[in-house]
Scaffold this motif. Structure first.
Motif, PDB file in Angstrom:
ATOM      1  N   LEU A 110       0.849  -1.183   0.000  1.00 43.41           N
ATOM      2  CA  LEU A 110       0.000   0.000   0.000  1.00 43.41           C
ATOM      3  C   LEU A 110       0.887   1.237   0.000  1.00 43.41           C
ATOM      4  N   ARG A 111       0.609   2.148  -0.929  1.00 41.04           N
ATOM      5  CA  ARG A 111       1.343   3.413  -1.000  1.00 41.04           C
ATOM      6  C   ARG A 111       0.336   4.546  -0.830  1.00 41.04           C
ATOM      7  N   PHE A 112       0.666   5.476   0.044  1.00 37.08           N
ATOM      8  CA  PHE A 112      -0.209   6.632   0.221  1.00 37.08           C
ATOM      9  C   PHE A 112       0.637   7.845   0.570  1.00 37.08           C
ATOM     10  N   GLY A 113       0.124   9.011   0.203  1.00 36.43           N
ATOM     11  CA  GLY A 113       0.888  10.222   0.442  1.00 36.43           C
ATOM     12  C   GLY A 113       0.015  11.447   0.435  1.00 36.43           C
ATOM     13  N   VAL A 114       0.537  12.489   1.018  1.00 29.98           N
ATOM     14  CA  VAL A 114      -0.092  13.798   0.984  1.00 29.98           C
ATOM     15  C   VAL A 114       1.008  14.823   0.737  1.00 29.98           C
ATOM     16  N   GLY A 115       0.728  15.783  -0.128  1.00 28.67           N
ATOM     17  CA  GLY A 115       1.754  16.752  -0.459  1.00 28.67           C
ATOM     18  C   GLY A 115       1.177  18.121  -0.745  1.00 28.67           C
ATOM     19  N   HIS A 116       1.999  19.124  -0.522  1.00 25.39           N
ATOM     20  CA  HIS A 116       1.656  20.504  -0.861  1.00 25.39           C
ATOM     21  C   HIS A 116       2.769  21.053  -1.733  1.00 25.39           C
ATOM     22  N   GLY A 117       2.383  21.640  -2.870  1.00 23.49           N
ATOM     23  CA  GLY A 117       3.364  22.243  -3.765  1.00 23.49           C
ATOM     24  C   GLY A 117       2.874  23.575  -4.286  1.00 23.49           C
ATOM     25  N   GLU A 118       3.804  24.423  -4.656  1.00 26.54           N
ATOM     26  CA  GLU A 118       3.475  25.727  -5.217  1.00 26.54           C
ATOM     27  C   GLU A 118       4.333  25.944  -6.458  1.00 26.54           C
ATOM     28  N   ARG A 119       3.767  26.665  -7.399  1.00 28.00           N
ATOM     29  CA  ARG A 119       4.529  26.913  -8.613  1.00 28.00           C
ATOM     30  C   ARG A 119       4.402  28.371  -9.022  1.00 28.00           C
ATOM     31  N   LEU A 120       5.501  28.870  -9.616  1.00 29.98           N
ATOM     32  CA  LEU A 120       5.583  30.254 -10.055  1.00 29.98           C
ATOM     33  C   LEU A 120       4.872  30.411 -11.395  1.00 29.98           C
ATOM     34  N   PRO A 121       4.124  31.481 -11.614  1.00 28.22           N
ATOM     35  CA  PRO A 121       3.581  31.723 -12.960  1.00 28.22           C
ATOM     36  C   PRO A 121       4.714  31.806 -13.973  1.00 28.22           C
ATOM     37  N   THR A 122       4.472  31.302 -15.171  1.00 27.16           N
ATOM     38  CA  THR A 122       5.476  31.418 -16.223  1.00 27.16           C
ATOM     39  C   THR A 122       5.584  32.878 -16.658  1.00 27.16           C
ATOM     40  N   LEU A 123       6.670  33.186 -17.345  1.00 25.67           N
ATOM     41  CA  LEU A 123       6.867  34.555 -17.811  1.00 25.67           C
ATOM     42  C   LEU A 123       5.808  34.942 -18.838  1.00 25.67           C
ATOM     43  N   ILE A 124       5.348  33.994 -19.643  1.00 26.33           N
ATOM     44  CA  ILE A 124       4.259  34.285 -20.576  1.00 26.33           C
ATOM     45  C   ILE A 124       2.979  34.598 -19.819  1.00 26.33           C
TER      46      ILE A 124
END
Length: 711
Positions: free
Chosen positions: A457-471
Motif C-alpha cells: 500500500l502506498r499513500f501520500g499527501v503533499g503541498h506544492g506551489e509553482r511560479l507563474p510562467t513569464l508568458i
C-alpha cells in the motif's frame, strides 16, 4: 504518491564489462529496441520522447497534445505547461509552449530512464506541482580501453519518416565517452479518412559526453547537447517553425559513493533555445488557418469608408529562452535504511518573444494600384526573467519493519520582472508592478506499507506551489495557442498569483508469480489556479479568443488509474489498464480545459526469451469527452473554449526479433484498421462559413520498422 517510470530506454552501461581486456563483454545500449523492456510493453521506436510516454501501457498518468511530429506537449493528470517541472539534470522550459517541447529536444535512444511524478512529491528538482525527470545514459567504464559503435534506423511510410542515429562510445577504468548524431525527417501524414495533415519536419541532434574518475570517490561528467530543427509544420496553428536551435551544457561533480551512504553532488547547467517562424507555408491556406483569418479581417474592415474585398495577412515570430542554474546536494545514510538528502539550488530563466503582423487590404473593383491600405502591429513578451534560489531536504525513515516513509520540504524565493523600456505606452499589460516576489513552499510525506508478501500500500499527501510562467505574467497579445481552438492571443497580468496545490494519493499494488497489478486514485485542491478570462475576437472566427490571465480561487483535479498483467503461460501475458480524470473550476462551476476522457487498454504479449522473439497485440478504447471547458467572460457570461470529442477504438501490433546479440529488429503497425479519430487534447478549428472545420486528426494506418546494430 504513485509515480510511473520507464527504464532502460537508452540502455544501462555496465561499470565494468566482464571478460577482462581481451574478452570485451557486452553493453546494453539498444534503446527502444530492447528485447526485454523493463516497462510492461514493447514500445515502438518513437519520433519524440513524448510519444513514447503514451505507448507504454504501464503508464496511465501521462497524455500528450500533438503539436507536431517532433513537439508533443505533455499533460500529467491534468497538470500542464508551467505546472510541470521538466529536467534532464538541469531545468528546462519551452521557448514557446505551442512551438517547443523539452521532450522533443532529447533523442530517445540516449535516455536511461524517465520518471513521472504526478504530484508535488519531489523537492530536488525545484518547485512544481508535478515532475518529469529524464535521466540520460552515463559514460561507460571498462577494465581496459574499449571502443564500440551503435547504429540504427527507423522508417514509417505514413508520413515519410526516416529516423537514423549513430553512437560511438568507449573508455577504460578511469574515463568514458559517448558521441552521438541523430537525424530525423518526415512529411505530411495521412489520417484514417485519407486527409493529409501538415506535419513535415527535419531535426538533427548531437551529443558529446565525457566522464572522468579522479579517484574511486571523485567523478566528473560533462555533457553537451545540440538540436537543430528546421521547416517544421504545426497543423491548425498560426505559426510554423523555420528554425529552432538548442544548446545545452551540463556538468556534474560527484564526491563519495551514494550507494555507500555518503556523497556530495554539484550540478551546473546552461540551456538556450532560439527560434524563428512565420505563417507563409501553403499549408496555412490548405488547412484553413491563414485564409479564414484574412476573410474575417476583410469582413470586419468593410465597415470602413472603403470597401475591402480581400486582405493579405503576413506574420513573423522569433524569440529566445535561457535557463541556467546550480544545485548542490548532500546524501547521508543507507538507502535501505535511513537516508537523508538536502541541499540548495538556484534557477534563472530569461525569455523574450516578438511577433510582427502586417495586414494589407484590397478592393478589387477600384482603379487604384493595390494595396489600397496597409497597417502593421506587433505582439511581444518583453525581455523578462525569473530568479529562484531555494533550499530543500528529504529523509527516508523505516518507521516499522514493514513501513517506510519519505518526508520532504522545500522553500524557494522567486523574483520575476520584465524590462520596462520595452513596454510601450499603448501596451495591454495589466497590473501595476512589473517586479514580483513570491515565496514558494513544498512539503510532502509518502508512505510504503507492506501489507503482506504480495501486497503493498502506498499513500501520500503533499503541498506544492509553482511560479507563474513569464508568458503568464508579461505577455502582450502574443499569438500563443493555449486552448483547443489554436487562434488565441494572450494578454498577461504581472499581479497574477502563484498556484498552491494540496494533493492526496492512494495506491495498492499486488505482485504474484504470475500476476502484477496496481490501482491508484488521487485528489488535488489548487488554490489560485491560473486560468483565463476570454473575449470573442470576431464573430466570424467563432471560437477564436483573446485570453487574459487571471486566477480562480479554487480548482480541483481527481481521478483513478488501474493496471494489471497475468502470465497465462511462460510465454503469454495478458494485460489491461484504465484511467479516468475529472477537473473542475469550482469558482466558475465549470469543467477545466485539457482533461482527457476515460480510457482503457487491453492486449496480449507473447515472448520467447530463449529465442529472442516477441509480439504484442493491443487495443486502446477512449470514451467520448462531453466535459468541455468554459472560461469566464471578460465582458460577458462564461464562454466555451472546447467542443465535445467523439470516442474511438484503435488497435496495434508490435514485434521484435534479435537476429544476434548485436543485431535487433522491431516492426509493427499502429492504428491497425486505419480508424479516423481525434484526440480530445489535439487542436481543431470549427466550421466558419465559407470554411469547413479542420481537425488535427491522428495518423491512420501506420506501419513501421526499425533496425539496430551494435559492435
Amino acid at each position: 504518491g504513485s509515480g510511473d517510470a520507464i527504464s532502460n530506454l537508452g540502455g544501462a552501461i555496465n561499470s565494468f564489462a566482464p571478460g577482462g581486456c581481451l574478452g570485451g563483454g557486452t553493453i546494453d545500449v539498444r534503446g527502444i529496441l530492447d528485447a526485454t523492456p523493463t516497462s510492461a510493453s514493447t514500445p515502438a521506436p518513437p519520433t519524440e520522447t513524448g510519444q513514447l510516454l503514451t505507448q507504454t501501457t504501464s503508464v496511465q498518468t501521462v497524455q500528450v497534445k500533438r503539436r507536431s511530429q517532433v513537439s508533443m506537449e505533455p499533460y500529467v493528470r491534468g497538470y500542464s505547461r508551467g505546472q510541470i517541472t521538466t529536467s534532464t539534470n538541469g531545468y528546462w522550459q519551452s521557448v514557446r509552449p505551442d512551438l517547443d517541447s523539452m521532450l522533443g529536444k532529447v533523442n530517445p535512444t540516449l535516455i536511461d530512464n524517465v520518471s513521472i511524478i504526478p504530484g508535488p512529491y519531489d523537492v530536488t528538482h525545484g518547485s512544481g506541482l508535478s515532475f518529469i525527470n529524464v535521466n540520460m545514459i552515463e559514460t561507460p567504464r571498462y577494465r581496459c580501453f574499449e571502443g564500440h559503435n551503435r547504429i540504427g534506423a527507423n522508417f514509417r511510410p505514413n508520413g515519410g519518416q526516416v529516423i537514423g542515429h549513430e553512437t560511438v562510445f568507449g573508455g577504460n577504468q578511469n574515463y568514458g565517452f559517448i558521441m552521438s548524431y541523430g537525424n530525423r525527417t518526415g512529411s505530411d501524414y495521412e489520417a484514417g479518412n485519407g486527409r493529409d495533415i501538415p506535419a513535415s519536419f527535419h531535426t538533427q541532434d548531437f551529443l558529446g559526453q565525457f566522464g572522468y574518475d579522479f579517484s574511486d570517490d571523485v567523478t566528473a561528467e560533462f555533457r553537451y547537447q545540440r538540436l537543430d530543427q528546421t521547416d517544421t509544420e504545426y497543423a491548425a496553428q498560426f505559426f510554423d517553425v523555420d528554425y529552432l536551435g538548442t544548446d545545452s551544457f551540463e556538468a556534474v561533480l560527484t564526491v563519495g559513493a551514494p550507494s555507500l551512504g555518503n556523497s556530495f553532488e554539484l550540478l551546473g547547467w546552461y540551456n538556450q533555445t532560439r527560434f524563428n517562424g512565420d505563417n507563409a507555408n501553403i499549408s496555412k491556406v490548405n488547412f484553413n488557418v491563414r485564409n479564414r483569418l484574412e476573410f474575417a479581417l476583410a469582413s470586419a474592415l468593410t465597415t470602413m469608408a472603403q470597401t475591402v474585398t480581400s486582405t493579405d495577412l503576413v506574420a513573423q515570430t522569433e524569440g529566445v529562452q535561457t535557463s541556467a542554474g546550480l544545485r548542490a546536494m548532500f546524501t547521508r545514510g543507507d538507502e535501505d535504511y535511513i537516508q537523508a538528502r538536502y541541499g540548495t539550488d538556484l534557477r534563472v530563466v530569461k525569455q523574450r518573444l516578438h511577433e510582427d503582423v502586417s495586414v494589407q487590404g484590397f478592393d478589387m473593383g477600384m482603379a487604384l494600384p493595390p494595396p489600397d491600405f496597409m497597417f502593421e502591429f506587433e505582439n511581444k513578451l518583453p525581455r523578462a526573467y525569473s530568479v529562484e534560489p531555494g533550499i530543500f531536504g528529504e529523509i527516508k525513515l523505516p518507521l516499522l519493519a514493514y513501513w517506510d516513509a519519505r518526508i520532504g520540504g522545500r522553500v524557494g524565493w522567486a523574483t520575476t520582472s520584465a524590462r520596462a523600456s520595452e513596454i510601450d505606452m499603448d501596451d495591454n499589460l495589466f497590473g501595476e508592478q512589473l517586479e514580483q516576489h513570491d515565496t514558494l513552499y513544498s512539503l510532502y510525506m509518502t508512505n510504503e506499507l507492506e501489507l503482506s508478501y504480495n501486497y503493498t500500500l502506498r499513500f501520500g499527501v503533499g503541498h506544492g506551489e509553482r511560479l507563474p510562467t513569464l508568458i503568464e505574467r508579461y505577455s502582450d497579445g502574443v499569438l500563443v495557442s493555449l486552448i483547443q481552438n489554436s487562434l488565441s492571443r494572450v494578454i498577461s497580468n504581472p499581479d497574477i498569483k502563484r498556484e498552491r496545490a494540496w494533493q492526496i494519493d492512494l495506491a495498492l499494488e499486488a505482485e504474484y508469480q504470475d500476476f502484477r497489478g496496481r490501482i491508484a486514485g488521487f485528489h488535488s485542491w489548487i488554490d489560485d489556479y491560473i486560468t483565463y478570462s476570454a473575449n470573442i475576437v470576431d464573430p466570424s472566427l467563432l471560437d477564436a479568443r483573446l485570453l487574459i490571465t487571471t486566477n480562480t480561487s479554487m480548482a480541483t483535479l481527481s481521478g483513478f488509474s488501474a493496471y494489471g498483467e497475468w502470465d497465462a503461460t511462460d510465454s503469454l501475458t495478458l494485460f489491461g489498464s484504465a484511467s479516468y480524470l475529472y477537473g473542475r473550476d469550482q469558482e466558475l462551476g465549470a469543467p477545466l480545459g485539457g482533461i482527457s476522457p476515460l480510457e482503457g487498454r487491453a492486449g496480449l504479449r507473447w515472448q520467447i526469451p530463449e529465442e529472442n522473439f516477441g509480439v504484442e497485440f493491443g487495443c486502446r478504447m477512449v470514451a467520448r469527452q462531453d466535459q468541455v471547458a468554459l472560461l469566464r467572460g471578460a465582458v460577458s457570461a462564461p464562454v466555451p473554449v472546447e467542443v465535445e470529442t467523439p470516442g474511438f477504438t484503435t488497435a496495434y501490433v508490435r514485434g521484435f526479433y534479435d537476429l544476434s546479440p548485436n543485431f535487433h529488429i522491431v516492426a509493427g503497425i499502429d492504428n491497425l484498421f486505419g480508424r479516423t479519430y481525434l484526440e480530445h487534447l489535439d487542436l481543431r478549428l470549427p466550421d466558419s462559413p465559407p470554411f469547413t472545420g479542420t481537425q488535427v486528426l491522428s495518423p491512420g494506418f501506420a506501419p513501421y520498422i526499425g533496425v539496430e546494430w551494435t559492435n
